[in-house]
Design a protein around this motif. Structure first.
Motif, PDB file in Angstrom:
ATOM      1  N   GLU A 161      44.244  34.317  33.614  1.00 53.77           N
ATOM      2  CA  GLU A 161      42.796  34.141  33.626  1.00 53.77           C
ATOM      3  C   GLU A 161      42.114  35.332  32.976  1.00 53.77           C
ATOM      4  OE1 GLU A 161      42.263  31.623  37.798  1.00 53.77           O
ATOM      5  OE2 GLU A 161      42.216  33.820  37.839  1.00 53.77           O
ATOM      6  N   GLU A 164      36.380  36.321  34.079  1.00 55.40           N
ATOM      7  CA  GLU A 164      35.513  35.381  34.773  1.00 55.40           C
ATOM      8  C   GLU A 164      36.281  34.388  35.628  1.00 55.40           C
ATOM      9  OE1 GLU A 164      33.164  33.553  31.783  1.00 55.40           O
ATOM     10  OE2 GLU A 164      32.007  35.368  31.330  1.00 55.40           O
ATOM     11  N   LYS A 166      38.565  32.253  34.488  1.00 55.72           N
ATOM     12  CA  LYS A 166      38.876  31.048  33.732  1.00 55.72           C
ATOM     13  C   LYS A 166      40.181  31.243  32.968  1.00 55.72           C
ATOM     14  CE  LYS A 166      33.997  29.876  33.085  1.00 55.72           C
ATOM     15  NZ  LYS A 166      32.918  29.624  32.096  1.00 55.72           N
ATOM     16  N   ASP A 168      42.456  31.336  30.074  1.00 52.14           N
ATOM     17  CA  ASP A 168      42.272  31.400  28.622  1.00 52.14           C
ATOM     18  C   ASP A 168      43.555  31.803  27.886  1.00 52.14           C
ATOM     19  OD1 ASP A 168      42.470  34.051  29.337  1.00 52.14           O
ATOM     20  OD2 ASP A 168      40.769  34.720  28.132  1.00 52.14           O
ATOM     21  N   SER A 259      44.302  22.711  36.375  1.00 54.74           N
ATOM     22  CA  SER A 259      43.510  22.325  37.540  1.00 54.74           C
ATOM     23  C   SER A 259      44.236  22.729  38.810  1.00 54.74           C
ATOM     24  CB  SER A 259      43.254  20.809  37.520  1.00 54.74           C
ATOM     25  OG  SER A 259      42.562  20.408  38.678  1.00 54.74           O
ATOM     26  N   LYS A 263      42.224  27.487  45.364  1.00 54.24           N
ATOM     27  CA  LYS A 263      42.564  28.808  44.836  1.00 54.24           C
ATOM     28  C   LYS A 263      43.418  29.573  45.842  1.00 54.24           C
ATOM     29  CE  LYS A 263      41.033  31.018  41.786  1.00 54.24           C
ATOM     30  NZ  LYS A 263      41.621  31.464  40.507  1.00 54.24           N
ATOM     31  N   SER A 400      35.028  22.546  38.055  1.00 52.32           N
ATOM     32  CA  SER A 400      35.005  23.800  37.307  1.00 52.32           C
ATOM     33  C   SER A 400      36.163  23.880  36.312  1.00 52.32           C
ATOM     34  CB  SER A 400      35.064  24.984  38.280  1.00 52.32           C
ATOM     35  OG  SER A 400      35.152  26.209  37.584  1.00 52.32           O
ATOM     36  N   ASP A 401      37.359  23.461  36.742  1.00 52.14           N
ATOM     37  CA  ASP A 401      38.525  23.513  35.852  1.00 52.14           C
ATOM     38  C   ASP A 401      38.428  22.497  34.719  1.00 52.14           C
ATOM     39  OD1 ASP A 401      39.657  25.524  37.375  1.00 52.14           O
ATOM     40  OD2 ASP A 401      40.836  24.158  38.609  1.00 52.14           O
ATOM     41  N   TYR A 403      35.719  21.361  33.205  1.00 51.40           N
ATOM     42  CA  TYR A 403      34.586  21.521  32.294  1.00 51.40           C
ATOM     43  C   TYR A 403      34.994  21.898  30.868  1.00 51.40           C
ATOM     44  CZ  TYR A 403      30.215  23.219  30.310  1.00 51.40           C
ATOM     45  OH  TYR A 403      29.145  23.420  29.484  1.00 51.40           O
ATOM     46  N   PRO A 404      35.901  22.868  30.645  1.00 48.78           N
ATOM     47  CA  PRO A 404      36.274  23.185  29.260  1.00 48.78           C
ATOM     48  C   PRO A 404      36.860  22.005  28.501  1.00 48.78           C
ATOM     49  CG  PRO A 404      37.008  24.916  30.754  1.00 48.78           C
ATOM     50  CD  PRO A 404      36.567  23.775  31.605  1.00 48.78           C
TER      51      PRO A 404
END
Length: 569
Positions: A161, A164, A166, A168, A259, A263, A400-401, A403-404
């Motif tokens: 991650e 933030e 996320k 990447d 996804s 967490k 949230s997961d 959305y990208p």
């Protein structure tokens, strides 16, 4: 030299992330054994059915719960037969024209998803998300230009991650046959091992070649250039067999979905519901095995007999066994050690199974089943609010997961020209000063999303009801509500098709035309009234003139000309 350094740094980063993933692998193996036995591990060479997976299971409660919750994801989060999402105008871009365009794009995207393999692959992703806590999916475009998705099994990738939170950075291990590798990369770009197999031509479809796909943010790039080597994310395909760089490219958007069910600390991997009740899953296996044994003993009891009776006891139905006086005095043969408490064992097993079902949110799914028909609407809504709110942390994390990927689907379809021409209202100036399409907001319309948004909806309804009661005393309160915006928002909130609504330009035009017709009608009515008044006035003047003429010809004598006491002759 630059390419060699890039290759070595990528392999070193992959090795580091794989080491960080190692503590999760024993848990995934254990969950794979009891929750999703059909999913093979990374070390298993074949994924064909017919192996030993699932043979050791004595209780399938966790397996069934995983399947039902994954199916619930499909039915209540991404249903293929319903409108489960809509794109909306981003913050800073308002107006009905912008909302209409994004909604029309949403309807096109839903059609594109329905003809792709999205729903097949997302179901596999949901199975991993439920069973292991982490599911992954690749999104791209096929050779025919259609949207294409690929499920990446848990344990076949490692990720990281950004600041933030996320994901990447993504490293994916996969295998191809020599035939597939040649079609994907071209013979010239393959390593020595693959080229040798292809040149020999014997094992094109059976030889297995291992590759690594690495995607991470590009460190340095020329933002003014649009080629693959200057895109925001670099893409490297590496042959693990030959340790050679097979292909280098890039992505405008991050192509992988990761996804998590829940967490777990600061790691990029998620917590599975089965891990929370893993002791119950293990104990359910043990209890079911013991109860099976107890049931077999009850059906086929143990027999205590004398040594000289071996082979003489007839266990068949209606069988006869001849015994000696000695055996009769000892009451032999007889059942032995068959007095286990099956009812107590079943009670304990039911409690373990119920805990497993609750951990997998099956009561929430059963609420929408056959039992809901016997409840009142108020009771159904109350139970939905209570149980779905318990699931909301997992759903919120999924939103949230996801959305990208939703933004990537939007960008892919837009670049392919699948969307209508964007109006000026959706254009937005970026950080580089150039105009572009604003990144949409994603509004989920699925059943769970609607239940979670019910509080907002109920607030609107209550406000309008209160307004209806109060406006009878003070009609001016109605001026507080923008009725156009309220109605259009309600339609879109309920998932109505965008084509049902006319654009605000058309609505304003219709209203102007209606007002003009009304003015013309009023003007026409006023003209007729004026003419009638003029006609009536003219008639009155003509009548007065006629009377004047008549009195002039037969004038009567004045009073003074009449003699006193006399009569007119």
């Amino acid at each position: 030299m630059v390419q060699s350094n890039q290759l070595e740094s990528t392999l070193a980063a992959f090795s580091s992330l794989k080491t960080a993933r190692a503590p999760w692998e024993p848990w995934w193996d254990a969950l794979r054994e009891y929750v999703l036995p059909r999913r093979v591990s990374e070390e298993e060479e074949s994924s064909l059915p017919g192996g030993t997976a699932g043979e050791h299971l004595y209780d399938t409660t966790a397996v069934e719960a995983c399947q039902k919750l994954a199916s619930g994801h499909m039915s209540y989060i991404t249903p293929s037969h319903e409108v489960w999402f809509k794109w909306a105008a981003p913050d800073g871009i308002g107006g009905d024209e912008a909302e209409s365009w994004y909604n029309e794009c949403s309807e096109i995207a839903l059609k594109e998803l329905s003809v792709s393999n999205f729903y097949t692959e997302i179901h596999e992703c949901f199975l991993d998300r439920v069973a292991f806590g982490t599911g992954s999916l690749y999104s791209g475009v096929s050779s025919t230009g259609a949207l294409m998705f690929t499920h990446i099994p848990c344990g076949r990738f490692c990720c990281a991650e950004n600041e933030e939170g996320k994901v990447d950075t993504y490293f994916r291990e996969f295998s191809l046959s020599a035939y597939q590798a040649e079609r994907m990369f071209g013979r010239r770009n393959l390593g020595p091992k693959a080229r040798k197999i292809i040149e020999e031509g014997n094992d094109l479809h059976t030889a297995v070649l291992r590759f690594l796909h690495a995607v991470r943010p590009r460190v340095s790039r020329n933002r003014k250039r649009e080629d693959a080597l200057n895109m925001p994310y670099e893409s490297l395909y590496i042959s693990l067999d030959d340790r050679t760089l097979t292909e280098e490219g890039g992505y405008r958007e991050f192509p992988y979905l990761v996804s998590r069910f829940l967490k777990w600390g600061d790691t990029p991997y998620g917590l599975a519901p089965g891990r929370l009740v893993f002791p119950e899953i293990r104990q359910a296996q043990f209890l079911n095995r013991i109860l099976d044994t107890l049931g077999e003993v009850a059906a086929f009891p143990r027999i205590l007999e004398l040594a000289n009776q071996i082979g003489e006891v007839d266990m068949r139905a209606g069988g006869r066994t001849v015994i000696t006086p000695e055996a009769a005095s000892l009451h032999l043969p007889k059942e032995w050690a068959t007095q286990g408490r099956y009812d107590i064992g079943m009670d304990r097993l039911d409690k373990k199974q119920d805990a497993i079902r609750r951990a997998f949110y099956l009561p929430m799914l059963e609420l929408w089943g056959s039992r809901a028909g016997s409840m009142t609407a108020t009771e159904v809504m109350a139970r939905e609010n209570e149980r779905v709110l318990m699931f909301s942390p997992s759903f919120t994390l999924f939103v949230s997961d996801l959305y990208p990927i939703m933004c990537r689907i939007f960008a892919l379809l837009f670049r392919q020209g699948k969307f209508p021409r964007p109006p000026e209202a959706v254009m937005k100036k970026g950080a580089d000063g150039l105009l572009g399409i604003g990144e949409p907001r994603v509004v989920y319309q699925s059943r769970i999303a609607l239940v979670l948004r019910r509080i907002q909806s109920e607030g609107i309804d209550r406000s309008l009801q209160r307004l209806g009661m109060m406006s009878s005393y003070s009609p001016g309160l109605l001026d507080h509500v923008d009725w156009d915006a309220c109605f259009r928002m309600a339609c879109r909130f309920d998932g109505a098709p965008e084509k049902m609504l006319k654009s605000m330009k058309e609505v304003r035009k219709i209203r102007r035309e209606r007002e003009e017709e009304s003015r013309q009608t009023v003007a026409g009515q006023n003209g007729e009234s004026t003419q009638m008044q003029q006609d009536e006035s003219g008639n009155s003047e003509a009548l007065a003139s006629l009377l004047a003429e008549l009195t002039g010809q037969n004038a009567s004598p004045s009073v003074s000309s009449i003699p006193e006491g006399g009569m007119m002759p």
